[in-house]
Design an enzyme around this catalytic site. Structure first.
Site, short mmCIF file in Angstrom:
data_model
loop_
_atom_site.label_atom_id
_atom_site.label_comp_id
_atom_site.label_asym_id
_atom_site.label_seq_id
_atom_site.Cartn_x
_atom_site.Cartn_y
_atom_site.Cartn_z
CD GLU A 1 -8.37 7.29 7.44
OE1 GLU A 1 -8.36 6.39 8.35
OE2 GLU A 1 -7.59 7.72 6.55
CB SER B 1 32.65 -4.20 -15.08
OG SER B 1 32.56 -4.61 -16.44
#
Length: 905
Positions: free
Chosen positions: A106, A383
């Site tokens: 970090e 479809s």
């Protein structure tokens, strides 16, 4: 391990930093603010931002702030993190190797900077210039504490300036150890765990001093993306992230190479304990909330520790209905535990997400699976894509009616043969019928007539992104599929009257300082109201009397479409790979997918189970609609509904048999012609001719013969009638070939279509009478043109039929221009050809041969007719002018007797 690091040396460095000369601190601060000045484009803005920064609040700095989620009604649902998941620990109780893991990944220069890392800012500036603002952060641990506890999480210049300023102020007030303690106790680690001590207990069931280097590295990697690196849901990603942390620890001298290798060798699954917490029914929805907030620039950690009030679109009752439908047998009986389903339920008018059914598993199983089938799924839509990609673009751009015709026939494109689901072909069909029964060939032809680029652009406006388009896409054969959430968003645009709302889960966010961020999506007009309504009306037919009948809900105006995808050829079985249903009312739109994670010979949807998607839709839509008023869909003023003669494609009249009448939708100004209404039958005169005429014929033989010649010729089919046929020969072929196109392709030039429609239509009414002057009152404007045109072409009907048949046969196989040639062949095959052999309605009641024989017989009778017969003949051919043989009336004289003779036949 951490013992290898010289602890005493580290402690000296920490305290040395506090005793540094003020001049060094001033230099660093000056450099930091100089950089901020440059980024802020001026000192005035910098000053204004700093002046507006909040005060350092000790309570806010030391207590985690859970965010609270509210439902669509403003009722509190829950705090994202429960209070039981907060365990505080002092810095002295945190082992050094745990601290080093966080420092390495970090903020490696944490012990050296004064809140702002100048080197890190420089690297971030380069990244932001190259990739855009916000591409890479430069925040130190100190800045993260300020950002998470005091500031709004949005990535803005104002926040970055205030963040840097407050970080420096924080370091003036608190020691490095105190700041690191705040950080490690406040950050979120996923699974409801605040702080490193709680995370150690949650994932490993250990205290901090029992953690290994591998376990510390795993925890250090989680805060960046708690859900993304969750070891229960994503063990592979968690392992990769842990490897990154271990590599950085080795790089910065916190561990040796051997220690790194040993830690990497530990399996993630073996290191974490069995998951004990369970998810709630809202977890799939919470996942979407996190994703939507990320899109708005709000990081995940702010959601858990930023003290936000998040007002969502969730309908808790609807969510309960969806979850019960998926996890119980309340709606359907599922074939097995491997059968999957995903459901998205949104507000039709606003796009607000009301419920998400992410998985059939609940509790522990759901956590371990970690996949949301409603939002993360990418499967071919089958479809269900046809209204979006094939028919809506044609209606919008080419003004198709719902009676637009295409030929359903054998089709091969680029060496690939296409067929329908039933392996049958229907001939000429309307797009309504093609949607109703989900025929593939008309959909492909519609897609090709619209054009791939046009169809692609239309779909993208509805939130369906397609990288490329091929004919197979017209029937849902996508390379990369879509999710139920995307499909529901697209269908809602039809139900809302043509406005698209991107589906959203968060209405607004309220920050601790009272600022509100509105996140509801704005409507975008993507199609006309007429197009939206025509699609909706055709999809009503699908649900009322088509493939989607099992999705119908009594008492609700519902529109929707089914969709399936075929299994691979090597899978020998009667079934499908995916089964979809997407439908909507004016209140809700839902999309349902069902299938398996992987389609194999053992896991595919069997025929008996391919209705589950429709049944789920029916169950959910009926239950969420209880007690709510659901308005019907309203037809816009731009659209008219007409009664159509399905054999001719023209508007029906009083003589059209009810069995031949259908109702279709047209844009105003694009309506088809109205068939002429016949006058009452006046065949009494011809019937009276034979008896009295023969008795009076001898009396006035010379003069009647002359008059009879003029009367005889118009009545005879062989000689006189051929001339009018030749005169209009050029119109006879278009009259046949354009008959359907005029009703279905109004974008083509209309004047030829009108003439051609009239050329084919009048024979429908010739059996009933001879008048061409009385259209129905509601269509007087079109009747005026029909008064003359049909009469001019009546005489060519008998010659026209063979040409029409020939034209229909040649056009039926012609793929080019599916709107014209395809329709022609369909009209001939489906309507005219069969009926022509039986009746004269379609202009073939009497062939030339029959007409010739009839003419001969009539001639013999006419030769013996009397003066009264001649006078009567004059009256019938006179047309009010008093002249019998005038050349200007030859055509009229030709037609009327011919029509009478046809009626006699």
């Amino acid at each position: 391990m951490g013992e290898n690091i010289n602890k005493e040396h580290q402690q000296k460095k920490r305290f040395r930093k506090k005793k540094k000369a003020r001049v060094v601190r001033s230099v660093l601060l000056t450099a930091a603010f100089l950089m901020i000045f440059v980024l802020s484009f001026g000192g005035y803005k910098t000053y204004a931002y700093i002046n507006g920064a909040p005060e350092l609040d000790e309570q806010e700095l030391n207590l985690p702030q859970s965010s609270t989620i509210y439902d669509a009604e403003g009722n509190k649902m829950r705090d994202i993190i429960g209070k039981e998941h907060r365990k505080m620990v002092s810095f002295e109780d945190i082992p050094e190797h745990v601290v080093n893991a966080f420092i390495a990944v970090e903020d490696v220069r944490y012990w050296e900077h004064n809140g702002v890392d100048i080197k890190r800012i420089g690297g971030a500036i380069v990244a932001n210039i190259q990739e855009g603002f916000g591409a890479e952060g430069a925040s130190t641990i100190t800045q993260q504490v300020v950002k998470n506890m005091l500031l709004e999480p949005e990535k803005t210049l104002k926040r970055k300036v205030q963040e840097a300023y407050l970080a420096v102020e924080l370091e003036k007030t608190y020691s490095k150890e105190e700041i690191l303690e705040m950080y490690l106790n406040k950050i979120y680690f996923g699974q409801g765990a605040y702080g490193v001590a709680t995370a150690a207990q949650t994932y490993f069931n250990k205290s901090l001093d029992e953690l290994t280097t591998a376990e510390a590295a795993l925890l250090a990697g989680l805060p960046q993306r708690p859900s993304g690196y969750d070891p229960y849901k994503h063990p592979d990603l968690a392992s990769d992230r842990r490897a990154t942390v271990l590599s950085l620890m080795e790089q910065h001298g916190f561990i040796t190479e051997q220690e790194r290798k040993e830690a990497e060798a530990v399996s993630i699954e073996d290191s974490i304990v069995e998951q004990t917490s369970t998810t709630t029914t809202n977890d799939a929805f919470i996942d979407q909330v996190i994703n939507d907030l990320k899109k708005e620039g709000i990081p995940e950690e702010a959601l858990y520790s930023g003290g936000l009030k998040i007002y969502t679109t969730l309908d808790q009752q609807a969510q309960k209905i969806v979850d019960e439908a998926l996890t119980t047998d309340a709606a359907v009986t599922y074939p097995d535990d491997q059968f999957r389903a995903g459901i998205s339920l949104i507000d039709t008018q606003t796009g607000a997400i009301r419920a998400i059914g992410g998985n059939r598993q609940s509790g522990k199983d759901d956590v371990q699976k970690g996949f949301n089938y409603a939002t993360q799924l990418t499967r071919s839509p089958g479809s269900t894509i046809k209204p979006i990609l094939d028919y809506a673009p044609g209606i919008e751009k080419k003004k198709w009616s719902t009676n637009k015709q295409f030929i359903d026939e054998e089709l091969e494109l680029n060496g690939k043969e296409f067929s329908n689901w039933n392996d049958e072909f229907q001939g000429s069909v309307s797009i309504r019928e093609a949607l109703q029964w989900s025929y593939n060939i008309p959909a492909i032809k519609a897609f090709m007539e619209v054009g791939g680029e046009e169809a692609q652009a239309f779909a993208e406006k509805l939130g369906i992104s397609i990288d490329e388009t091929y004919p197979a896409y017209a029937i849902g054969g996508f390379k990369t599929g879509i999710s139920p959430l995307e499909l529901s968003g697209a269908y809602a645009a039809f139900g809302s009257g043509g406005d698209f709302h991107e589906p959203f889960s968060v209405k607004k966010v309220v920050y601790p300082n009272g600022k509100e961020l509105e996140l509801a999506s704005e409507p975008e007009r993507v199609m006309s109201k007429g197009t939206a309504y025509m699609i909706t009306d055709m999809l009503r037919t699908v649900v009322d009397e088509g493939t989607g009948m099992q999705a119908n809900v009594n008492g609700l105006d519902v529109a929707g479409k089914t969709g399936t995808t075929s299994v691979d050829e090597e899978i020998k079985g009667d079934g499908t790979s995916d089964a979809w249903f997407s439908g909507y009312t004016t209140n809700y739109t839902a999309a349902v997918w069902t299938g398996y994670d992987k389609t194999t010979r053992e896991t595919y949807i069997h025929k008996k189970d391919d209705d589950i998607a429709k049944l789920l839709f029916q169950h959910i839509m009926s239950n969420v609609s209880k007690g709510k008023e659901t308005a019907p869909f309203e037809k816009p003023e731009s659209v008219v509904e007409l009664k159509i003669d399905k054999k001719t494609g023209l508007r029906a009249n009083s003589a059209t048999p009810s069995s031949d009448i259908i109702k279709e939708l047209y844009f105003k100004g694009e309506e088809p012609k109205k068939a002429i209404v016949p006058e009452p039958k006046i065949e009494e005169k011809p019937k009276e001719k034979p008896k009295p005429e023969k008795e009076t014929e001898p009396k006035k033989d010379p003069e009647p013969k002359k008059d009879q010649e003029s009367k005889k010729k118009p009545k005879k089919e062989p000689e006189p009638k051929k001339a009018p046929v030749e005169e209009n020969e050029t119109e006879s072929e278009p009259a046949s070939t354009k008959e359907q196109k005029s009703t279905d392709e109004p974008e083509e030039p209309k004047e030829p279509e009108e003439n051609q429609d009239n050329g084919t239509e009048p024979p429908v009414d010739q059996n009933e009478g001879e008048s061409n002057s009385e259209p129905e009152q509601s269509d007087s404007e079109s009747g005026s043109s029909e008064d003359s045109d049909p009469a001019d072409e009546t005489g060519q009907t008998e010659e026209e039929q063979p040409a029409e048949e020939q034209n229909g046969n040649s056009d039926a196989g012609n793929e080019e221009g599916s709107g014209a040639s395809e329709n022609d062949g369909g009209a001939t095959d489906d309507g005219n050809q069969d009926n022509n052999g039986e009746t004269s309605d379609n202009g073939s009641g009497a062939t030339e041969e029959e007409g010739s024989n009839n003419a001969t017989n009539n001639e013999n009778e006419e030769t013996e007719s009397s003066q009264s017969s001649a006078t009567e003949g004059e009256d019938s051919t006179n047309d009010g002018s008093g002249t019998v043989n005038d050349s200007a009336n030859e055509t009229e004289a030709t037609k009327e007797p011919a029509e009478s003779e046809k009626k006699k036949q």
